[in-house]
Design an enzyme around this catalytic site. Structure first.
Site, short mmCIF file in Angstrom:
data_model
loop_
_atom_site.label_atom_id
_atom_site.label_comp_id
_atom_site.label_asym_id
_atom_site.label_seq_id
_atom_site.Cartn_x
_atom_site.Cartn_y
_atom_site.Cartn_z
CG HIS A 10 69.18 83.13 61.81
ND1 HIS A 10 69.24 83.06 63.18
CD2 HIS A 10 68.07 82.44 61.45
CE1 HIS A 10 68.21 82.36 63.62
NE2 HIS A 10 67.48 81.98 62.60
C1 UD1 Z 1 65.88 78.29 58.99
C2 UD1 Z 1 64.51 78.36 59.66
C3 UD1 Z 1 64.60 79.23 60.89
C4 UD1 Z 1 65.72 78.79 61.81
C5 UD1 Z 1 67.01 78.78 61.01
C6 UD1 Z 1 68.19 78.36 61.82
C7 UD1 Z 1 62.52 78.22 58.21
C8 UD1 Z 1 61.41 79.02 57.64
N1 UD1 Z 1 63.50 78.94 58.78
O1 UD1 Z 1 66.17 79.60 58.51
O2 UD1 Z 1 63.39 79.14 61.60
O3 UD1 Z 1 65.83 79.68 62.89
O4 UD1 Z 1 66.83 77.86 59.93
O5 UD1 Z 1 69.35 78.47 61.08
O6 UD1 Z 1 62.50 77.02 58.15
N2 UD1 Z 1 72.37 77.97 53.69
C9 UD1 Z 1 73.62 77.45 53.54
N3 UD1 Z 1 73.89 76.25 54.10
C10 UD1 Z 1 72.98 75.54 54.81
C11 UD1 Z 1 71.68 76.08 54.96
C12 UD1 Z 1 71.40 77.30 54.41
O7 UD1 Z 1 74.48 78.05 52.92
O8 UD1 Z 1 73.29 74.45 55.31
C13 UD1 Z 1 72.06 79.28 53.12
C14 UD1 Z 1 71.33 79.19 51.81
O9 UD1 Z 1 71.83 80.15 50.97
C15 UD1 Z 1 69.91 79.51 52.16
C16 UD1 Z 1 70.07 80.43 53.37
O10 UD1 Z 1 71.26 80.00 54.02
O11 UD1 Z 1 69.21 80.10 51.13
C17 UD1 Z 1 68.92 80.38 54.33
O12 UD1 Z 1 68.64 79.02 54.70
P1 UD1 Z 1 67.12 78.56 54.92
O13 UD1 Z 1 67.06 77.13 55.28
O14 UD1 Z 1 66.29 79.04 53.78
O15 UD1 Z 1 66.62 79.43 56.14
P2 UD1 Z 1 67.35 79.87 57.48
O16 UD1 Z 1 67.53 81.33 57.42
O17 UD1 Z 1 68.53 79.02 57.81
#
Ligand code: UD1
Length: 383
Positions: free
Chosen positions: A215
């Site tokens: 991820h």
């Molecule tokens: C975040 C953390 C990362 C951690 C990871 C675990 C930061 C900078 N990054 O990254 O350190 O390893 O979580 O998963 O804080 N999304 C969904 N559903 C959710 C959450 C996210 O669909 O419940 C999608 C959204 O489109 C979002 C993307 O996933 O834009 C990324 O989520 P985001 O919270 O921005 O960062 P992670 O890549 O999950």
């Protein structure tokens, strides 16, 4: 003594759960001791992760109470996410006036909680302090550096973390080597994980498959790097089946770049099984019984070390070097040749065996609470 604990994203929950449990145990003992302080925990969920599979299932699996406050900040750019979380956390801190704010890990919610608290002169405790990948392209590295710089209590899980903090000029008396809270959760959950039926549901045999998680923006946001990894993994999957619980961000990008589309069909002959993200106990059962794990996660490097499962980390650096020097971890980057060669070594019976790092013993949260009860009342600045 009021303690606000901030959680926001998936890897936070298994770090907060043992601290909440240790607070409960401490309170039970304190009630029978004249003059002992009791602790009043306030669990704040920023809502950085919000899907059932990324959040709620962890509360269920880890037997955590529902959050006292849910801020619902959701997805967004880094500044949006951190900024929204800061604004909401600040309001809450002004209203609740805690004596201490505890933040864990390195996600955007971690930094937001620490920044909001320090400007109100509320002491900040950072659990999992001092980890450094020395790669400032990673958003988490920035979150780690900044959170540590403004924390009053820095709880570390390995001697290398202590060294990193001292090298950055952080006073030694702020640093507490307490062990690894993730391991507290893991040891607490191993028996329950054994009772899950995910292996039979997926038609897998213990020791007969590998696991993949992916991820990191560096690996999944550009077509070229994601495609390099998927090619390597596909090659490995011809030798042994691979289960791939895919993060929402990765699922979205695989679709957009047209990668692994053959593998999404149940009738495929390929041995790569893509699923939605799994809950804590199902995932634990999956990795406990796997032959090897391929990952770019931080926490999974630690979990595989404890479970003595060989781990190939799809990154060039790690903020958890102890999993390489002591544990089962090998860094393979996203180089196809290296990934396939190291996976073949494992399949030939030459996977890396590891030992358990010091203080990864299931008692880290207890040590943290022992320190927290000694936090003095500060003159707080609420406005
Ligand atoms: C975040 C953390 C990362 C951690 C990871 C675990 C930061 C900078 N990054 O990254 O350190 O390893 O979580 O998963 O804080 N999304 C969904 N559903 C959710 C959450 C996210 O669909 O419940 C999608 C959204 O489109 C979002 C993307 O996933 O834009 C990324 O989520 P985001 O919270 O921005 O960062 P992670 O890549 O999950």
């Amino acid at each position: 003594m009021k303690i606000v604990l901030v959680a926001g994203a998936r890897p936070n929950f298994m770090k907060i759960a043992p601290i909440l449990r240790a607070i409960k145990d401490y309170n039970e003992k304190a009630q029978n001791k004249a003059g002992a302080r009791t602790l009043d925990p306030i669990l704040v969920h920023t809502g950085q992760h919000y899907d059932y599979e990324m959040s709620k299932v962890f509360f269920e699996d880890l037997e955590m109470p529902d959050p006292d406050v849910y801020l619902g900040i959701g997805s967004g750019t880094h500044a949006e996410q951190t900024g929204k979380a800061m604004i909401e956390i600040e309001k809450l801190l002004i209203e609740r006036k805690p004596d201490l704010v505890v933040v864990v890990g390195d996600v955007n919610s971690t930094l937001a909680g620490a920044l909001a608290a320090v400007k109100l002169h509320i002491p900040v405790a950072h659990v999992e302090a001092g980890l450094r990948s020395f790669d400032r392209n990673m958003p988490e590295e920035i979150n780690r550096l900044l959170t540590d710089a403004i924390s009053d209590y820095l709880f570390t899980h390995s001697p290398d973390a202590d060294e990193n903090l001292k090298n950055e000029g952080i006073a030694e008396e702020k640093i507490y080597f307490v062990g690894n809270v993730m391991v507290d959760s893991l040891l607490q959950s191993v028996e329950k994980a054994r009772q899950r039926n995910i292996l039979s549901r997926m038609g897998l045999k213990s020791g007969g498959y590998g696991v993949l998680t992916l991820h990191r923006p560096d690996n999944v946001d550009e077509k070229e790097s994601l495609s390099r990894i998927t090619k390597a993994v596909t090659e490995v999957s011809h030798k042994m089946p691979i289960v791939f619980p895919a993060h929402p961000r990765t699922q979205k990008n695989l679709k957009e770049f047209g990668l692994l589309s053959n593998h999404q069909s149940p009738n495929t002959n390929y041995q790569l099984l893509i699923t939605n993200p799994l809950g804590y106990l199902d995932f634990l059962q999956l990795i406990m019984n796997s032959k090897f794990v391929l990952t770019d996660s931080g926490g999974i490097q630690e979990e595989t070390t404890i479970l003595n499962v060989p781990c190939l980390t799809l990154r060039d650096s790690t903020e958890r070097p102890i999993t390489v020097s002591v544990g089962t971890n090998v860094l393979v980057g996203n180089d196809k040749k290296k990934i396939v060669a190291e996976a073949c070594k494992i399949l030939d019976g030459n996977g890396k065996a590891g030992k358990t790092p010091k203080l990864w013993d299931g008692k880290a949260a207890e040590r943290i609470v022992d320190v927290c009860v000694r936090v003095k009342r500060y003159t707080l600045r609420y406005q």
